[in-house]
Design a protein around this motif. Sequence first.
Motif, mmCIF file in Angstrom:
data_model
loop_
_atom_site.group_PDB
_atom_site.id
_atom_site.type_symbol
_atom_site.label_atom_id
_atom_site.label_comp_id
_atom_site.label_asym_id
_atom_site.label_seq_id
_atom_site.Cartn_x
_atom_site.Cartn_y
_atom_site.Cartn_z
ATOM 1 N N MET A 288 5.494 23.070 2.043
ATOM 2 C CA MET A 288 4.645 21.969 1.760
ATOM 3 C C MET A 288 5.042 20.567 2.535
ATOM 4 O O MET A 288 6.046 20.238 2.782
ATOM 5 C CB MET A 288 4.488 21.184 0.287
ATOM 6 N N GLU A 289 3.727 19.959 3.409
ATOM 7 C CA GLU A 289 4.270 19.148 4.246
ATOM 8 C C GLU A 289 4.455 17.792 3.372
ATOM 9 O O GLU A 289 3.676 17.583 2.708
ATOM 10 C CB GLU A 289 2.937 19.145 5.183
ATOM 11 N N LYS A 290 5.852 17.008 3.773
ATOM 12 C CA LYS A 290 6.000 16.109 2.973
ATOM 13 C C LYS A 290 5.829 14.867 3.998
ATOM 14 O O LYS A 290 6.185 14.794 5.006
ATOM 15 C CB LYS A 290 7.530 16.003 2.317
ATOM 16 N N THR A 291 5.410 13.647 3.266
ATOM 17 C CA THR A 291 5.137 12.373 4.124
ATOM 18 C C THR A 291 6.506 11.713 4.036
ATOM 19 O O THR A 291 7.181 11.626 3.054
ATOM 20 C CB THR A 291 4.005 11.400 3.709
ATOM 21 N N TRP A 292 6.629 11.016 5.204
ATOM 22 C CA TRP A 292 7.950 10.044 5.204
ATOM 23 C C TRP A 292 7.554 8.805 4.336
ATOM 24 O O TRP A 292 6.633 7.960 4.896
ATOM 25 C CB TRP A 292 8.214 9.718 6.477
ATOM 26 N N ASN A 293 8.408 8.349 3.506
ATOM 27 C CA ASN A 293 7.992 7.191 2.753
ATOM 28 C C ASN A 293 9.146 6.769 1.782
ATOM 29 O O ASN A 293 9.742 7.309 0.967
ATOM 30 C CB ASN A 293 6.901 7.434 1.506
ATOM 31 N N ASN A 294 9.878 5.687 2.343
ATOM 32 C CA ASN A 294 11.172 5.190 2.052
ATOM 33 C C ASN A 294 11.160 4.444 0.736
ATOM 34 O O ASN A 294 11.793 4.025 -0.195
ATOM 35 C CB ASN A 294 11.767 4.447 2.861
ATOM 36 N N ALA B 139 9.848 5.878 -1.818
ATOM 37 C CA ALA B 139 10.012 6.924 -2.971
ATOM 38 C C ALA B 139 11.376 6.510 -3.301
ATOM 39 O O ALA B 139 11.849 7.243 -4.409
ATOM 40 C CB ALA B 139 10.376 8.207 -2.144
ATOM 41 N N TRP B 140 12.155 5.780 -2.707
ATOM 42 C CA TRP B 140 13.545 5.384 -3.133
ATOM 43 C C TRP B 140 13.462 4.576 -4.807
ATOM 44 O O TRP B 140 14.418 4.989 -5.606
ATOM 45 C CB TRP B 140 14.122 4.468 -2.282
ATOM 46 N N MET C 160 11.562 5.412 -6.854
ATOM 47 C CA MET C 160 11.408 6.352 -8.279
ATOM 48 C C MET C 160 12.537 6.943 -8.314
ATOM 49 O O MET C 160 12.651 7.661 -9.402
ATOM 50 C CB MET C 160 10.108 7.298 -7.749
ATOM 51 N N PRO D 21 9.720 10.620 -12.625
ATOM 52 C CA PRO D 21 9.547 10.045 -11.060
ATOM 53 C C PRO D 21 10.399 10.494 -10.180
ATOM 54 O O PRO D 21 9.645 10.767 -8.978
ATOM 55 C CB PRO D 21 9.617 8.495 -11.396
ATOM 56 N N ALA E 68 9.345 12.342 -6.668
ATOM 57 C CA ALA E 68 9.568 11.548 -5.135
ATOM 58 C C ALA E 68 10.043 12.910 -4.487
ATOM 59 O O ALA E 68 9.830 12.978 -3.277
ATOM 60 C CB ALA E 68 10.513 10.583 -5.219
ATOM 61 N N ARG F 210 7.308 15.321 -3.369
ATOM 62 C CA ARG F 210 6.027 14.945 -2.332
ATOM 63 C C ARG F 210 6.570 14.217 -1.005
ATOM 64 O O ARG F 210 5.955 13.867 0.013
ATOM 65 C CB ARG F 210 5.187 13.794 -3.248
ATOM 66 N N TYR F 211 7.690 13.466 -1.019
ATOM 67 C CA TYR F 211 8.277 12.547 -0.043
ATOM 68 C C TYR F 211 9.391 12.835 0.646
ATOM 69 O O TYR F 211 10.458 13.631 0.030
ATOM 70 C CB TYR F 211 8.325 11.125 -0.552
ATOM 71 N N ARG F 212 9.480 12.623 1.951
ATOM 72 C CA ARG F 212 10.629 12.468 2.611
ATOM 73 C C ARG F 212 11.153 10.890 2.746
ATOM 74 O O ARG F 212 10.403 10.251 3.122
ATOM 75 C CB ARG F 212 10.536 13.146 3.902
ATOM 76 N N PHE F 213 12.533 10.798 2.506
ATOM 77 C CA PHE F 213 13.097 9.529 2.495
ATOM 78 C C PHE F 213 14.376 9.335 2.981
ATOM 79 O O PHE F 213 15.132 10.652 2.939
ATOM 80 C CB PHE F 213 12.676 8.793 1.176
ATOM 81 N N LYS G 259 -0.709 19.448 -3.000
ATOM 82 C CA LYS G 259 -0.810 17.994 -2.993
ATOM 83 C C LYS G 259 -2.013 17.414 -2.510
ATOM 84 O O LYS G 259 -2.272 16.182 -2.871
ATOM 85 C CB LYS G 259 -0.011 17.831 -1.398
#
Lengths: 288, 274
Positions: free
Chosen positions: A1-7, A9-10, A12, B91, B95, B98-101, B167
């Motif tokens: 799955m393609e994941k979006t970059w979103n800091n 998320a920290w 959570m 949660p 995270a 779904r997300y890369r961080f 997603k």
Amino acid sequence: MEKTWNNKAWFMVLPVLVLVAFSAVIPLMTVVNYSVQDTFGNNEFFWAGTDWFIQVLQSDRFWDALTRNLIFSGIILAIEIPLGILIALNMPKKGLGVPVCLVLMSLPLLIPWNVVGTIWQVFGRVDIGLLGYTLDAIGVPYNYVNNVFDAWVTLIVMDIWHWTSLVVLLCYAGLVSIPDAYYQAAKIDGASRWAVFRYIQLPKMKRVLLIAFLLRFMDSFMIYTEPFVVTGGGPGNATTFLSIDLVKTAIGQFDLGPAAALSLIYFLIILLLSWIFYTVMTNSDAQS
Amino acid sequence: MTTATQTSGRSLSWLVPTIYIIFLLLPIYWLVNMSFKTNTEITGAFSLYPHSPTLRNYAVIFTDPSWYKGYINSIIYVVMNTVISVSVALPAAYAFSRYRFLGDKHLFFWLLTNRMAPPAVFALPFFQLYSAFGLIDTHIAVALAHCLFNVPLAVWILEGFMSGVPKEIDETAYIDGYSFPRFFLRIYIPLIASGIGVAAFFNFMFSWVELLIARTLTTTDAKPIAAIMTRTVSASGMDWGVLAAAGVLTIIPGAIVIYFVRNYIAKGFALGRV
């Protein structure tokens, strides 16, 4: 799955981070602290550098316990993995047999570890246990309390009893994911039973077998409760594994320095194993 | 030739699982058998089944507070731990799926190392940490200590389940005007209900079976049943019947729910990776 970059998320992850840091990082720092210091009591500590590590690494006690651990893990892997594959291959694929097998086989996995120890402690006793009594009745000398060989056999059989089902269930999960078309194709080609296993079933089970192998290796490497209940590490030190030795040093003798150094060495070995597990997981995730 | 071996192999294939299951059930049967015997029958005549079945052993456990409180203590800290672990893991697992961080992979790996950490390493430092906070012999101490391996377990299992949810569902919900909390509680949690069930079950199980840390952190008021079991020696010798009955009772929670989770056992042990 393609994941979006979103800091963000920290945020959570933060609760997990705080909780696990509290229960992992602080205790671990205490261990690091003890491993480089010495004390004469009264909470007065002074720097000991790498003395404890050298002492542990040069002691026969550490190497003996480590060797026992490796031999134990080696034996149970050599038995549980092939046995697990064999049982999984022969399990029913449909019908009432499936839930019956799954439920009955899962049973040992869900028993508290000290009760597993108690079950086998009782089961193996010559006076009141079915196994010990039967062996005694047919004239096989058996005593897991005094005899080193018998103690080892008991622990190994107990571990097979306790954990082979995990290998079976993992292999079974791999096997049922094989589409029927594969078997039909093999039948048309006139493939032998061995060829079906070697070229269809085994490749499909590769991933679950890796998981089973690593999980069994790591968990058997940390084994504490079951041998502690059954043999208490004896006879002598014959079944004193690293965990048992560590608890003896730390809580029995209160030798904090050596115990902490031993803990860290132990933890580093586990860290290495976890890294292998993680790499295997992420690689096979990327493939599938 | 090949077909002949195949058919004969197939017709006999039920034999292997059957023998294995008998091997699994024999020691358990022996424990159950003992739990219905009197101590004189256990140590006296050897018998394959209880000749004069008695419920005395179970009666001892259910009437003696020092016994049944052990079960209550275990259940209290196990439930506390399960609730804490699953609610903080939800949660976080979302995270991770779904997300890369920044540092996500390192964090995910670090969690795994805690699941794999030997409890023996943590027993003593835990004792000192919780002593410093005055929490020794409380249920919350054991519940928090078990988070060490249960929170990572829950995160890994839930992440495995969440990665299976496309997603597009999230995106559609946002377009429909759902706020994140409302989407998460109303749509997402029902979608991964089975995953939450599996994570909760495994947290329950691993906290239930762990003894070393639970025993180290408790003395009397919060002592788990598993630790109480280790001292069944009385003046008249070992009370085998009560020990067996106590053992049988610890198996029951797992045995009750096993049918509902039968298809997820492999998945749970493999940290959601099967």
